[in-house]
Design an enzyme around this catalytic site. Structure first.
Site, PDB file in Angstrom:
ATOM      1  N   GLY A 156     -15.232   0.580  -1.942  1.00 31.12           N
ATOM      2  CA  GLY A 156     -15.716   0.937  -3.282  1.00 31.12           C
ATOM      3  C   GLY A 156     -16.018   2.421  -3.418  1.00 31.12           C
ATOM      4  O   GLY A 156     -16.289   2.903  -4.522  1.00 31.12           O
ATOM      5  N   HIS A 173       0.801  -1.219   0.000  1.00 34.85           N
ATOM      6  CA  HIS A 173       0.000   0.000   0.000  1.00 34.85           C
ATOM      7  C   HIS A 173       0.841   1.280   0.000  1.00 34.85           C
ATOM      8  O   HIS A 173       0.473   2.262  -0.628  1.00 34.85           O
ATOM      9  CB  HIS A 173      -0.950   0.000   1.191  1.00 34.85           C
ATOM     10  CG  HIS A 173      -1.918   1.137   1.133  1.00 34.85           C
ATOM     11  ND1 HIS A 173      -2.871   1.235   0.143  1.00 34.85           N
ATOM     12  CD2 HIS A 173      -2.058   2.227   1.907  1.00 34.85           C
ATOM     13  CE1 HIS A 173      -3.563   2.343   0.327  1.00 34.85           C
ATOM     14  NE2 HIS A 173      -3.087   2.957   1.390  1.00 34.85           N
ATOM     15  N   ASP A 209      -6.276   1.615  -9.927  1.00 32.05           N
ATOM     16  CA  ASP A 209      -6.047   1.793  -8.486  1.00 32.05           C
ATOM     17  C   ASP A 209      -5.319   0.570  -7.941  1.00 32.05           C
ATOM     18  O   ASP A 209      -5.277  -0.477  -8.594  1.00 32.05           O
ATOM     19  CB  ASP A 209      -7.390   2.001  -7.764  1.00 32.05           C
ATOM     20  CG  ASP A 209      -7.247   2.865  -6.513  1.00 32.05           C
ATOM     21  OD1 ASP A 209      -6.109   3.052  -6.032  1.00 32.05           O
ATOM     22  OD2 ASP A 209      -8.281   3.332  -6.002  1.00 32.05           O
ATOM     23  N   ASP A 249      -6.480   9.224  -7.406  1.00 29.00           N
ATOM     24  CA  ASP A 249      -5.826  10.200  -6.516  1.00 29.00           C
ATOM     25  C   ASP A 249      -4.359  10.389  -6.880  1.00 29.00           C
ATOM     26  O   ASP A 249      -3.787   9.615  -7.644  1.00 29.00           O
ATOM     27  CB  ASP A 249      -5.981   9.799  -5.040  1.00 29.00           C
ATOM     28  CG  ASP A 249      -5.501   8.384  -4.778  1.00 29.00           C
ATOM     29  OD1 ASP A 249      -4.437   8.029  -5.290  1.00 29.00           O
ATOM     30  OD2 ASP A 249      -6.213   7.637  -4.067  1.00 29.00           O
ATOM     31  N   SER A 251     -11.678  -1.210  -1.689  1.00 32.58           N
ATOM     32  CA  SER A 251     -12.086  -1.693  -0.372  1.00 32.58           C
ATOM     33  C   SER A 251     -13.597  -1.490  -0.204  1.00 32.58           C
ATOM     34  O   SER A 251     -14.390  -2.369  -0.537  1.00 32.58           O
ATOM     35  CB  SER A 251     -11.252  -0.944   0.678  1.00 32.58           C
ATOM     36  OG  SER A 251     -11.584  -1.361   1.957  1.00 32.58           O
ATOM     37  N   LYS A 265      -8.559  13.851  -4.941  1.00 30.45           N
ATOM     38  CA  LYS A 265      -9.445  13.116  -4.019  1.00 30.45           C
ATOM     39  C   LYS A 265      -9.331  13.694  -2.622  1.00 30.45           C
ATOM     40  O   LYS A 265      -8.231  13.960  -2.148  1.00 30.45           O
ATOM     41  CB  LYS A 265      -9.063  11.635  -4.017  1.00 30.45           C
ATOM     42  CG  LYS A 265      -9.832  10.796  -3.003  1.00 30.45           C
ATOM     43  CD  LYS A 265      -9.665   9.305  -3.287  1.00 30.45           C
ATOM     44  CE  LYS A 265      -8.927   8.601  -2.178  1.00 30.45           C
ATOM     45  NZ  LYS A 265      -8.821   7.144  -2.394  1.00 30.45           N
TER      46      LYS A 265
END
Ligand code: R5P
Length: 291
Positions: free
Chosen positions: A219, A125, A213, A162, A217, A185
């Site tokens: 959505g 992540h 992306d 984002d 998660s 975002k």
């Protein structure tokens, strides 16, 4: 090289074993003790063998299974153990945001790495997560797998929801030779976001647009991004990601605003149409060559 598929990643593990010139593949036996504790058993000895264990850690149960299997593989005498964690859970708590909190990603990385010679994962992540591993870490990207699928489709514009995803969408843009943009975002809470097109946004009207992306998660991000692109008169909107968690009714909500959803097979879900097996196998082959 013997490939062992944990229950969270059985089909991906089998694909990896096929990519590795049909390495032996096995699925451990698994049951619950009467008190609810997990029991696992791998089939037989692995003396002097190299073992690859594949298990995503979406749930706490997946994590316990992974740790037990690592121990079982060492107990069976494996010479080297490569632990593949296609989706690394707890990655979002990658720092202590408030006093008293753990750095969850680091805590897990340390424990997963204890029995491993090296760890292989896909699209962590954040860069903070990389430092959390004390063992050599290799990170595959989900982008080439999704790109292999997108080559078969009309694509005019690639969009990151984002600014944090700029490197990812640029990477996809380089592979496919298509233009890209990143939306602005603002996260309102864990399920809601606000999105806006940047001031210098390219023309969206009439374009086949693909959202790129790392993770879906709740959505919220993809749904709002797709609505914005529809309002800008995109011809079609496809959502793509590496890790599809699809919490609660996220998959249905996303399907209602996009033309298609494409994910990789780091997690089991109805949209896992692209496989990261070739990319993970390539890393394993390089590791093997280091022997
Ligand atoms: C954000 O940093 C990530 O790239 C994803 O956009 C985000 O985690 C998706 O979460 P959700 O599906 O809950 O909006």
């Amino acid at each position: 090289m013997h490939v062992i598929g944990g229950s969270a990643s059985t089909s991906l593990a089998e694909r990896i074993s096929r990519e590795l010139e049909d390495s032996p593949f096995s699925i451990p036996y698994r049951k619950r003790f009467p008190d609810g504790e997990l029991y696992v058993r791998i089939g037989g000895k692995l003396e002097a063998e190299e073992a690859v264990l594949v298990q995503s850690t979406r749930s706490d149960e997946d994590l316990i299974e992974l740790l037990l299997l690592e121990d079982a593989i060492r107990e069976a005498g494996a010479r080297r153990l490569f632990v593949v964690v296609p989706y690394f859970g707890y990655a979002r708590q990658d720092r202590s945001f408030f006093p008293g909190e753990p750095i969850s990603a680091r805590a897990l990385a340390r424990h997963i790495g204890l029995e491993a010679d090296s760890v292989i994962t896909v699209d962590l992540h954040s860069p903070f997560n990389r430092d959390a591993f004390e063992k050599p870490l290799y990170e595959a990207s989900g982008v080439p797998a999704i790109a292999r699928l997108l080559r078969e489709r009309p694509v005019d514009l690639l969009v990151s929801p984002d600014k944090g995803g700029v490197d990812r969408v640029k990477n996809m843009s380089k592979i496919l030779g298509k233009p890209w943009m990143a939306l602005d975002k603002r996260r309102l809470d864990s399920e809601h976001v606000e999105l806006a097109a940047p001031a210098n946004a390219p023309e969206v009207k009439g374009k086949h647009v693909v959202l790129v992306d790392d993770l879906i998660s709740t959505g919220g991000t993809i749904v709002e991004s797709a609505k914005l692109l529809r309002a800008m008169h995109a011809e079609s909107v496809v959502a793509s990601c590496t890790h599809g968690l699809f919490l609660k009714d996220a998959f249905e909500r996303i399907k209602s605003v996009v033309d298609d959803v494409l994910c990789t097979d780091t997690l089991e879900n109805p949209a896992r149409r692209a496989s990261v097996a070739p990319d993970i196998a390539a890393i394993l082959r390089t590791e093997l060559a280091r022997r």
